[in-house]
Design a protein around this motif. Sequence first.
Motif, short mmCIF file in Angstrom:
data_model
loop_
_atom_site.label_atom_id
_atom_site.label_comp_id
_atom_site.label_asym_id
_atom_site.label_seq_id
_atom_site.Cartn_x
_atom_site.Cartn_y
_atom_site.Cartn_z
N THR A 1 36.08 -46.91 -34.11
CA THR A 1 34.63 -46.90 -34.31
C THR A 1 34.07 -45.47 -34.31
OG1 THR A 1 34.50 -47.53 -31.99
CG2 THR A 1 34.03 -49.24 -33.60
N GLY A 2 34.64 -44.60 -33.49
CA GLY A 2 34.18 -43.21 -33.48
C GLY A 2 34.32 -42.58 -34.86
N ARG B 1 40.23 -29.53 -28.10
CA ARG B 1 40.57 -30.44 -29.18
C ARG B 1 39.94 -29.98 -30.50
NH1 ARG B 1 39.44 -36.82 -28.63
NH2 ARG B 1 37.23 -36.29 -28.74
N PRO C 1 37.59 -41.05 -22.71
CA PRO C 1 37.57 -40.08 -23.82
C PRO C 1 38.65 -39.03 -23.55
CG PRO C 1 35.38 -40.26 -22.81
CD PRO C 1 36.31 -41.10 -21.99
N GLY D 1 38.44 -47.33 -29.44
CA GLY D 1 37.03 -47.03 -29.17
C GLY D 1 36.14 -48.26 -29.22
N GLN E 1 30.12 -56.14 -26.38
CA GLN E 1 31.00 -55.91 -27.54
C GLN E 1 32.27 -56.75 -27.43
OE1 GLN E 1 31.74 -51.72 -28.28
NE2 GLN E 1 29.58 -51.19 -28.06
N ARG F 1 33.43 -51.16 -26.00
CA ARG F 1 33.05 -50.24 -24.94
C ARG F 1 32.08 -50.89 -23.96
NH1 ARG F 1 34.43 -45.37 -28.22
NH2 ARG F 1 34.27 -43.54 -26.90
N LYS G 1 43.81 -41.92 -27.09
CA LYS G 1 43.73 -43.16 -27.88
C LYS G 1 43.97 -42.91 -29.37
CE LYS G 1 39.46 -44.24 -26.72
NZ LYS G 1 39.01 -43.16 -25.81
N ARG H 1 29.95 -38.13 -21.48
CA ARG H 1 30.81 -39.19 -22.03
C ARG H 1 31.72 -39.78 -20.96
NH1 ARG H 1 33.49 -35.81 -26.28
NH2 ARG H 1 34.93 -37.53 -26.59
N LEU I 1 26.01 -40.56 -25.59
CA LEU I 1 25.62 -41.92 -25.21
C LEU I 1 26.28 -42.93 -26.15
CD1 LEU I 1 21.80 -41.28 -24.73
CD2 LEU I 1 23.58 -41.40 -22.97
N ARG J 1 31.46 -41.14 -37.31
CA ARG J 1 31.45 -39.76 -37.83
C ARG J 1 31.27 -39.75 -39.34
NH1 ARG J 1 34.18 -39.10 -33.18
NH2 ARG J 1 36.18 -39.86 -33.90
N ARG K 1 34.45 -31.09 -32.59
CA ARG K 1 33.36 -32.07 -32.58
C ARG K 1 32.24 -31.57 -31.69
NH1 ARG K 1 36.25 -37.73 -31.22
NH2 ARG K 1 34.39 -37.89 -29.94
N VAL L 1 26.36 -45.83 -28.84
CA VAL L 1 25.56 -46.38 -29.93
C VAL L 1 25.21 -47.83 -29.52
CG1 VAL L 1 25.64 -47.02 -32.38
CG2 VAL L 1 26.74 -44.91 -31.59
P1 ADP Z 1 36.21 -40.60 -27.49
O1 ADP Z 1 36.97 -41.84 -27.22
O2 ADP Z 1 37.04 -39.38 -27.56
O3 ADP Z 1 35.00 -40.44 -26.63
P2 ADP Z 1 35.22 -41.67 -30.07
O4 ADP Z 1 35.52 -40.96 -31.32
O5 ADP Z 1 35.89 -42.98 -29.81
O6 ADP Z 1 35.54 -40.63 -28.93
O7 ADP Z 1 33.64 -41.90 -29.95
C1 ADP Z 1 32.72 -40.88 -30.17
C2 ADP Z 1 31.31 -41.38 -29.91
O8 ADP Z 1 30.99 -42.43 -30.84
C3 ADP Z 1 31.07 -42.00 -28.54
O9 ADP Z 1 30.78 -41.02 -27.57
C4 ADP Z 1 29.88 -42.93 -28.83
O10 ADP Z 1 28.68 -42.20 -28.91
C5 ADP Z 1 30.19 -43.44 -30.22
N1 ADP Z 1 30.96 -44.71 -30.18
C6 ADP Z 1 32.23 -44.90 -30.64
N2 ADP Z 1 32.62 -46.18 -30.45
C7 ADP Z 1 31.59 -46.82 -29.85
C8 ADP Z 1 31.38 -48.14 -29.37
N3 ADP Z 1 32.33 -49.09 -29.47
N4 ADP Z 1 30.18 -48.44 -28.80
C9 ADP Z 1 29.22 -47.52 -28.70
N5 ADP Z 1 29.35 -46.24 -29.10
C10 ADP Z 1 30.52 -45.88 -29.67
#
Ligand code: ADP
Length: 218
Positions: A32-33, A123, A10, A86, A93, A89, A14, A167, A58, A37, A156, A60
């Motif tokens: 995916t983040g 940020r 994180p 993202g 997956q 993870r 990226k 994270r 955590l 959102r 955020r 998802v």
């Molecule tokens: P960063 O890479 O800065 O941590 P992201 O925006 O990619 O932030 O993700 C934010 C949150 O969304 C993660 O902390 C997680 O809770 C969830 N998330 C995003 N992508 C995934 C994924 N592929 N699997 C599980 N949770 C995810």
Amino acid sequence: MVNAIIFGAPGSGKGTYASRLQSKIGVQVIATGDIFRELMKEDTPLGREVKSYVEKGLLVPDDIVVKVLKQKLAKTSKEKGFILDGYPRTVEQAKNLEKLAKIDVIIQLKVPDWIIIERLSSRRICKNCGEVYNLRYLKPKVDMKCDKCGGPLYQRPDDMPEVIKKRIEVYERQTQPLLQYYKEKRVPFVEYETDKLETPPEVAVEEILKGLKRLKLV
Ligand code: ADP
Ligand code: ZN
């Protein structure tokens, strides 16, 4: 056409680099983040469930993430290629991704922990379009307004110090092992390493592009 995964902790950059690569080489970014959102803005059972994980730092659960990704990929043009930001993870997956698309390259971002913490805590994100800014070294032209769309910037909730710690922990335990997974599959890597907080994104993106050209992917 190139199908890439941009991989890093994180705050490793990226989203910032993926969005610039998108404008330079015309690939579509799937983050995916960002998708989560958007979902969290809706007061639906799914939105609420996603939120209960994200706000604690955590992951998802895989079944939700895989479903969301499948839907998104189905809507993505096959000709242009994509950058996944993202995802994946977890190994689960990654295995599901194999059934959906061929991955040409992993773009690995290597950034020391102190930079990650420094970056995440300052940020700010555009509420409209998700563009990423930083109050210390990647400021918007107009205070707290997005350069791209004029939307308001916000912090955020998961960029608060306790959640950042969680994270990073989750990344090291659940996501980092994927590097080994892709090395064993012999997927080519483009590595970008920096130990400077204020490296302009353009410089990083040029380096990444050089790596992609070396592999004849762009
Ligand atoms: P960063 O890479 O800065 O941590 P992201 O925006 O990619 O932030 O993700 C934010 C949150 O969304 C993660 O902390 C997680 O809770 C969830 N998330 C995003 N992508 C995934 C994924 N592929 N699997 C599980 N949770 C995810
Ligand atoms: Zn914006």
